[in-house]
Design a protein around this motif. Structure first.
Motif, PDB file in Angstrom:
ATOM      1  N   ILE A   1     -31.609 -38.668 -49.931  1.00 25.57           N
ATOM      2  CA  ILE A   1     -30.353 -39.345 -49.649  1.00 25.57           C
ATOM      3  C   ILE A   1     -29.607 -39.566 -50.961  1.00 25.57           C
ATOM      4  N   PRO A   2     -28.362 -39.144 -51.068  1.00 19.69           N
ATOM      5  CA  PRO A   2     -27.607 -39.354 -52.317  1.00 19.69           C
ATOM      6  C   PRO A   2     -27.494 -40.842 -52.667  1.00 19.69           C
ATOM      7  N   LYS A   3     -27.410 -41.120 -53.969  1.00 22.60           N
ATOM      8  CA  LYS A   3     -27.283 -42.500 -54.437  1.00 22.60           C
ATOM      9  C   LYS A   3     -26.027 -42.652 -55.289  1.00 22.60           C
ATOM     10  N   ASN A   4     -25.509 -43.891 -55.341  1.00 24.21           N
ATOM     11  CA  ASN A   4     -24.330 -44.158 -56.155  1.00 24.21           C
ATOM     12  C   ASN A   4     -24.729 -44.464 -57.591  1.00 24.21           C
ATOM     13  N   ALA A   5     -23.757 -44.850 -58.420  1.00 22.53           N
ATOM     14  CA  ALA A   5     -24.021 -45.090 -59.840  1.00 22.53           C
ATOM     15  C   ALA A   5     -25.002 -46.236 -60.069  1.00 22.53           C
ATOM     16  N   GLU A   6     -25.094 -47.147 -59.092  1.00 18.01           N
ATOM     17  CA  GLU A   6     -26.021 -48.276 -59.193  1.00 18.01           C
ATOM     18  C   GLU A   6     -27.397 -47.949 -58.644  1.00 18.01           C
ATOM     19  N   GLY A   7     -27.579 -46.711 -58.176  1.00 15.21           N
ATOM     20  CA  GLY A   7     -28.866 -46.303 -57.646  1.00 15.21           C
ATOM     21  C   GLY A   7     -29.102 -46.679 -56.205  1.00 15.21           C
TER      22      GLY A   7
END
Length: 290
Positions: A53-59
């Motif tokens: 699952i893709p994650k954002n800059a904050e993980g």
């Protein structure tokens, strides 16, 4: 006596009726408002995607866009004199899928490429596909986008390839793999098994895509777990015993389901999308399974 103009109108009407599936048992699946389809969008995948699952800059994990939330115009209909054309921008991974499930049918459509490509396919071949016998929820496979299904690949130079989606399995008449070489479909070869986690990809027998990006006609025939991938009238793959595999290894027949058309980082157009029910395989095709 009929006038010449009347005769022309009758002839044109007959051609249009055939084109839009109003004769010989054909049903058109494409209209200006996409009334027979829903859609699903997942992610704008990037180069180097690893199946998670893709994650954002904050993980933190990013939720997929979801069902029927196409505010981006990934799927749109263009009104042409010959009939509606579905444009798939490819900008976001996703699909349109039929509201109904189908079993024992002949699906036909025409496809051609647009100009645009997106990550992670900017330097790769343009790509899309027909996913058939689609069941369950979207996001079941590697790209977390599509349903459990079988794939009729639509790719530049690869019209008619096969991919397992999620835990699907099927047998295909094909040459065995050798070293780094993939298996290649051939109607005179024995059936060999394809399933996720093992051999899960098969090349079409030959390339019959139309030249110069003209419209290519694709036909998918499905009957009682058997299927045929046909490109511009040429059978490029013979498949049978469609199924999926449970966690305990048990195989479950997969002979019916919805139909998905993929959005996969490339612009693509579809027209003349039609389907008709089958009560048996036509003899010319049935003999390919003997």
């Amino acid at each position: 006596m009929k006038s010449i103009s009347s005769i022309i109108i009758v002839l044109v009407s007959g051609i249009l009726c055939e084109a839009f599936g109003q004769s010989q048992g054909w049903e058109s699946l494409l209209d200006n408002n996409m009334t027979q389809w829903e859609n699903y969008l997942s992610y704008r995948h990037k180069e180097g995607y690893n199946g998670k699952i893709p994650k954002n800059a904050e993980g933190k994990e990013i939720a997929p866009i979801g069902y029927n939330k196409d505010e981006f115009g990934v799927f749109s209909v263009i009104n042409e004199p010959e009939g509606p054309v579905l444009r798939v921008s490819g900008e976001i991974y996703g699909c349109v899928f039929t509201r109904k499930a189908y079993e024992n049918y002949h699906l036909t459509l025409q496809v051609k490429w647009g100009q645009k490509k997106y990550e992670p396919r900017i330097d790769k071949l343009k790509d899309s596909g027909i996913l058939y016998h689609s069941i369950g929820e979207a996001g079941a496979e590697y790209w977390r986008t599509w349903m459990l299904s079988q794939e009729f690949q639509i790719m530049e130079g690869h019209m008619g390839d096969f991919w397992c989606q999620s835990t699907s399995a099927i047998d295909i008449r094909s040459y065995p793999a050798e070293g780094v070489m993939n298996r290649v479909a051939n109607a005179k070869q024995p059936f060999r098994t394809f399933r996720s986690g093992q051999e899960y990809f098969c090349l079409r027998s030959e390339n019959y895509e139309s030249p110069d990006n003209e419209w290519t006609r694709l036909d998918l025939i499905c009957f009682d777990g058997k299927s045929l991938h046909i490109v511009n009238g040429h059978v490029v793959m013979v498949l049978k015993d469609s199924r999926y595999i449970l966690p305990d290894g048990k195989a479950v027949p997969m002979k019916s389901g919805k139909i998905q058309l993929q959005s996969e980082a490339a612009e693509v157009f579809y027209r003349d999308v039609r389907i008709k029910a089958l009560t048996e395989l036509p003899e010319e095709y049935a003999r390919l399974f003997d």
